[in-house]
Design a protein around this motif. Structure first.
Motif, PDB file in Angstrom:
ATOM      1  N   PHE A 145       0.833  -1.198   0.000  1.00  0.00           N
ATOM      2  CA  PHE A 145       0.000   0.000   0.000  1.00  0.00           C
ATOM      3  C   PHE A 145       0.874   1.256   0.000  1.00  0.00           C
ATOM      4  O   PHE A 145       1.910   1.302   0.664  1.00  0.00           O
ATOM      5  CB  PHE A 145      -0.885   0.067   1.247  1.00  0.00           C
ATOM      6  N   GLU A 146       0.381   2.256  -0.717  1.00  0.00           N
ATOM      7  CA  GLU A 146       1.011   3.576  -0.686  1.00  0.00           C
ATOM      8  C   GLU A 146      -0.109   4.594  -0.490  1.00  0.00           C
ATOM      9  O   GLU A 146      -1.002   4.702  -1.333  1.00  0.00           O
ATOM     10  CB  GLU A 146       1.742   3.844  -2.009  1.00  0.00           C
ATOM     11  N   SER A 147      -0.079   5.306   0.638  1.00  0.00           N
ATOM     12  CA  SER A 147      -1.126   6.284   0.961  1.00  0.00           C
ATOM     13  C   SER A 147      -0.530   7.675   1.057  1.00  0.00           C
ATOM     14  O   SER A 147       0.588   7.852   1.563  1.00  0.00           O
ATOM     15  CB  SER A 147      -1.803   5.950   2.295  1.00  0.00           C
ATOM     16  N   TYR A 148      -1.298   8.656   0.592  1.00  0.00           N
ATOM     17  CA  TYR A 148      -0.925  10.067   0.713  1.00  0.00           C
ATOM     18  C   TYR A 148      -2.090  10.772   1.396  1.00  0.00           C
ATOM     19  O   TYR A 148      -3.255  10.504   1.075  1.00  0.00           O
ATOM     20  CB  TYR A 148      -0.665  10.684  -0.662  1.00  0.00           C
ATOM     21  N   PHE A 149      -1.789  11.700   2.312  1.00  0.00           N
ATOM     22  CA  PHE A 149      -2.839  12.343   3.104  1.00  0.00           C
ATOM     23  C   PHE A 149      -2.874  13.843   2.865  1.00  0.00           C
ATOM     24  O   PHE A 149      -1.829  14.504   2.795  1.00  0.00           O
ATOM     25  CB  PHE A 149      -2.606  12.065   4.597  1.00  0.00           C
ATOM     26  N   HIS A 150      -4.105  14.369   2.752  1.00  0.00           N
ATOM     27  CA  HIS A 150      -4.272  15.807   2.555  1.00  0.00           C
ATOM     28  C   HIS A 150      -3.692  16.545   3.762  1.00  0.00           C
ATOM     29  O   HIS A 150      -3.894  16.131   4.910  1.00  0.00           O
ATOM     30  CB  HIS A 150      -5.754  16.143   2.406  1.00  0.00           C
ATOM     31  N   PRO A 151      -2.961  17.645   3.531  1.00  0.00           N
ATOM     32  CA  PRO A 151      -2.369  18.400   4.649  1.00  0.00           C
ATOM     33  C   PRO A 151      -3.401  18.849   5.677  1.00  0.00           C
ATOM     34  O   PRO A 151      -3.069  19.037   6.852  1.00  0.00           O
ATOM     35  CB  PRO A 151      -1.731  19.600   3.952  1.00  0.00           C
ATOM     36  N   ARG A 152      -4.658  19.006   5.256  1.00  0.00           N
ATOM     37  CA  ARG A 152      -5.715  19.434   6.164  1.00  0.00           C
ATOM     38  C   ARG A 152      -5.874  18.490   7.356  1.00  0.00           C
ATOM     39  O   ARG A 152      -6.281  18.909   8.430  1.00  0.00           O
ATOM     40  CB  ARG A 152      -7.035  19.517   5.392  1.00  0.00           C
ATOM     41  N   THR A 153      -5.540  17.210   7.176  1.00  0.00           N
ATOM     42  CA  THR A 153      -5.722  16.239   8.252  1.00  0.00           C
ATOM     43  C   THR A 153      -4.795  16.518   9.436  1.00  0.00           C
ATOM     44  O   THR A 153      -5.112  16.161  10.570  1.00  0.00           O
ATOM     45  CB  THR A 153      -5.450  14.806   7.760  1.00  0.00           C
ATOM     46  N   GLY A 154      -3.643  17.114   9.172  1.00  0.00           N
ATOM     47  CA  GLY A 154      -2.684  17.377  10.240  1.00  0.00           C
ATOM     48  C   GLY A 154      -1.852  16.166  10.613  1.00  0.00           C
ATOM     49  O   GLY A 154      -1.069  16.209  11.571  1.00  0.00           O
ATOM     50  N   ILE A 155      -1.982  15.079   9.873  1.00  0.00           N
ATOM     51  CA  ILE A 155      -1.237  13.873  10.186  1.00  0.00           C
ATOM     52  C   ILE A 155       0.249  14.074   9.908  1.00  0.00           C
ATOM     53  O   ILE A 155       0.624  14.847   9.014  1.00  0.00           O
ATOM     54  CB  ILE A 155      -1.805  12.679   9.380  1.00  0.00           C
ATOM     55  N   THR A 156       1.108  13.401  10.664  1.00  0.00           N
ATOM     56  CA  THR A 156       2.556  13.521  10.508  1.00  0.00           C
ATOM     57  C   THR A 156       3.174  12.129  10.439  1.00  0.00           C
ATOM     58  O   THR A 156       2.544  11.128  10.818  1.00  0.00           O
ATOM     59  CB  THR A 156       3.186  14.284  11.686  1.00  0.00           C
ATOM     60  N   PRO A 157       4.422  12.021   9.983  1.00  0.00           N
ATOM     61  CA  PRO A 157       5.086  10.712   9.909  1.00  0.00           C
ATOM     62  C   PRO A 157       5.254  10.047  11.274  1.00  0.00           C
ATOM     63  O   PRO A 157       5.490   8.832  11.343  1.00  0.00           O
ATOM     64  CB  PRO A 157       6.451  11.043   9.290  1.00  0.00           C
ATOM     65  N   GLU A 158       5.144  10.825  12.354  1.00  0.00           N
ATOM     66  CA  GLU A 158       5.326  10.273  13.696  1.00  0.00           C
ATOM     67  C   GLU A 158       4.073   9.575  14.246  1.00  0.00           C
ATOM     68  O   GLU A 158       4.102   9.009  15.342  1.00  0.00           O
ATOM     69  CB  GLU A 158       5.737  11.381  14.675  1.00  0.00           C
ATOM     70  N   ALA A 159       2.952   9.618  13.506  1.00  0.00           N
ATOM     71  CA  ALA A 159       1.712   8.998  13.976  1.00  0.00           C
ATOM     72  C   ALA A 159       1.886   7.489  14.138  1.00  0.00           C
ATOM     73  O   ALA A 159       2.765   6.873  13.517  1.00  0.00           O
ATOM     74  CB  ALA A 159       0.576   9.299  12.997  1.00  0.00           C
ATOM     75  N   ASP A 160       1.039   6.888  14.958  1.00  0.00           N
ATOM     76  CA  ASP A 160       1.107   5.453  15.217  1.00  0.00           C
ATOM     77  C   ASP A 160       0.368   4.681  14.127  1.00  0.00           C
ATOM     78  O   ASP A 160      -0.816   4.367  14.250  1.00  0.00           O
ATOM     79  CB  ASP A 160       0.498   5.145  16.595  1.00  0.00           C
ATOM     80  N   PHE A 161       1.063   4.362  13.041  1.00  0.00           N
ATOM     81  CA  PHE A 161       0.435   3.721  11.897  1.00  0.00           C
ATOM     82  C   PHE A 161       0.268   2.212  12.076  1.00  0.00           C
ATOM     83  O   PHE A 161      -0.124   1.522  11.135  1.00  0.00           O
ATOM     84  CB  PHE A 161       1.231   4.023  10.632  1.00  0.00           C
ATOM     85  N   LYS A 171      -9.742   9.309  15.623  1.00  0.00           N
ATOM     86  CA  LYS A 171      -9.488   9.500  17.053  1.00  0.00           C
ATOM     87  C   LYS A 171      -8.383  10.513  17.335  1.00  0.00           C
ATOM     88  O   LYS A 171      -8.467  11.288  18.296  1.00  0.00           O
ATOM     89  CB  LYS A 171      -9.123   8.156  17.688  1.00  0.00           C
ATOM     90  N   GLU A 172      -7.344  10.526  16.524  1.00  0.00           N
ATOM     91  CA  GLU A 172      -6.189  11.375  16.802  1.00  0.00           C
ATOM     92  C   GLU A 172      -6.153  12.667  15.985  1.00  0.00           C
ATOM     93  O   GLU A 172      -5.517  13.632  16.389  1.00  0.00           O
ATOM     94  CB  GLU A 172      -4.889  10.587  16.558  1.00  0.00           C
ATOM     95  N   PHE A 173      -6.839  12.684  14.839  1.00  0.00           N
ATOM     96  CA  PHE A 173      -6.747  13.846  13.966  1.00  0.00           C
ATOM     97  C   PHE A 173      -8.106  14.417  13.578  1.00  0.00           C
ATOM     98  O   PHE A 173      -8.208  15.239  12.671  1.00  0.00           O
ATOM     99  CB  PHE A 173      -5.934  13.498  12.709  1.00  0.00           C
ATOM    100  N   SER A 174      -9.157  13.956  14.267  1.00  0.00           N
ATOM    101  CA  SER A 174     -10.518  14.497  14.078  1.00  0.00           C
ATOM    102  C   SER A 174     -10.937  14.517  12.611  1.00  0.00           C
ATOM    103  O   SER A 174     -11.607  15.438  12.154  1.00  0.00           O
ATOM    104  CB  SER A 174     -10.604  15.913  14.668  1.00  0.00           C
ATOM    105  N   THR A 175     -10.509  13.510  11.864  1.00  0.00           N
ATOM    106  CA  THR A 175     -10.853  13.403  10.445  1.00  0.00           C
ATOM    107  C   THR A 175     -11.667  12.140  10.225  1.00  0.00           C
ATOM    108  O   THR A 175     -11.145  11.020  10.340  1.00  0.00           O
ATOM    109  CB  THR A 175      -9.585  13.364   9.570  1.00  0.00           C
TER     110      THR A 175
END
Length: 243
Positions: A145-161, A171-175
């Motif tokens: 899988f390769e996923s890209y996220f809209h900047p609006r989500t506020g997600i960062t590479p440090e998230a618990d994927f 739960k973590e990014f209100s999206t």
């Protein structure tokens, strides 16, 4: 053919609705090319980018196809469905009681690029988070899988994927994700894909493109999934509705 410049409804949403009506006309269904974007923009008194934003969505839904240097045509009618439910890979496997292994999980910042930026409606050089995941079972990997996220989500590479993706977003990014539009096609594995999935170059794989949006139909995730063909079956349940 016109739009309401004083309406609170965004211009690109009005143009999209207008185009949806336009492509239902018999002459376009029969194969005639749609008006050029520049001509539509002039006629409607809007920017070409606004027209492009509307046509991008129709293209991702598979309703129109662009031919470089020629124009844009309506795609011949095919059977389509709206799935009643869909989940992240983790949730899908858990519901089936299938144990799976994460062979690779990596998240980095990268530029959006052409395809992702078109879906997101952002500049190609905008930084976005790219999540790469190689997953499978005890026998080895079977999907990349390769996923890209809209900047609006506020997600960062440090998230618990390691968590279910859509649960993490909510739960973590209100999206909240609500809509998934998918395209599935067969192809032969490139050398890179073959190396990831431990198969031979040229072996059959299925490519699933998933375009995920929130309840307001704003883009959230651009996702590509490369599956070993004999490990993946796509099932759709269709209910008949009498007129």
């Amino acid at each position: 053919m016109q739009i309401d410049h004083n309406s609170p409804i965004p211009m690109h949403v009005q143009v999209e609705a207008l185009l949806r009506r336009l492509i239902e006309q018999p002459r376009y269904i029969a194969g005639e090319y749609l008006p050029r974007e520049v001509d539509l923009a002039k006629q409607l008194g809007i920017s070409r980018n606004t027209v492009r934003q509307a046509t991008n969505k129709l293209e991702y839904e598979g309703l129109i196809v662009r031919k470089k240097g020629i124009g844009t045509k309506v795609v011949a009618k095919t059977m389509t469905t709206r799935l009643s439910s869909w989940h992240s890979f983790t949730q899908e496997m858990n519901e089936r009681g299938i144990a799976f292994t994460n062979y690779q999980v990596e998240a980095v910042w990268t530029e959006a690029g052409e395809k992702v930026s078109e879906f997101f409606g952002i500049s190609p050089d905008t930084p976005v988070v790219k999540l790469s995941r190689l997953r499978g079972d005890a026998d080895g990997p079977f999907v990349y899988f390769e996923s890209y996220f809209h900047p609006r989500t506020g997600i960062t590479p440090e998230a618990d994927f390691t968590r279910p993706l859509y649960e993490l977003l909510e739960k973590e990014f209100s999206t909240v994700v609500k809509i998934s539009r998918e395209q599935i096609s067969a192809r032969r594995a490139s050398s890179i894909t073959a190396k990831r999935l431990k198969i031979n170059p040229g072996d059959p794989v299925l490519l699933r493109k998933r375009f995920v949006s929130d309840p307001g139909d704003r883009p959230v995730e651009y996702n590509l999934g490369f599956y070993i063909a004999d490990k993946f079956t796509y099932t759709i349940e269709i209910h008949r509705h009498d007129d």
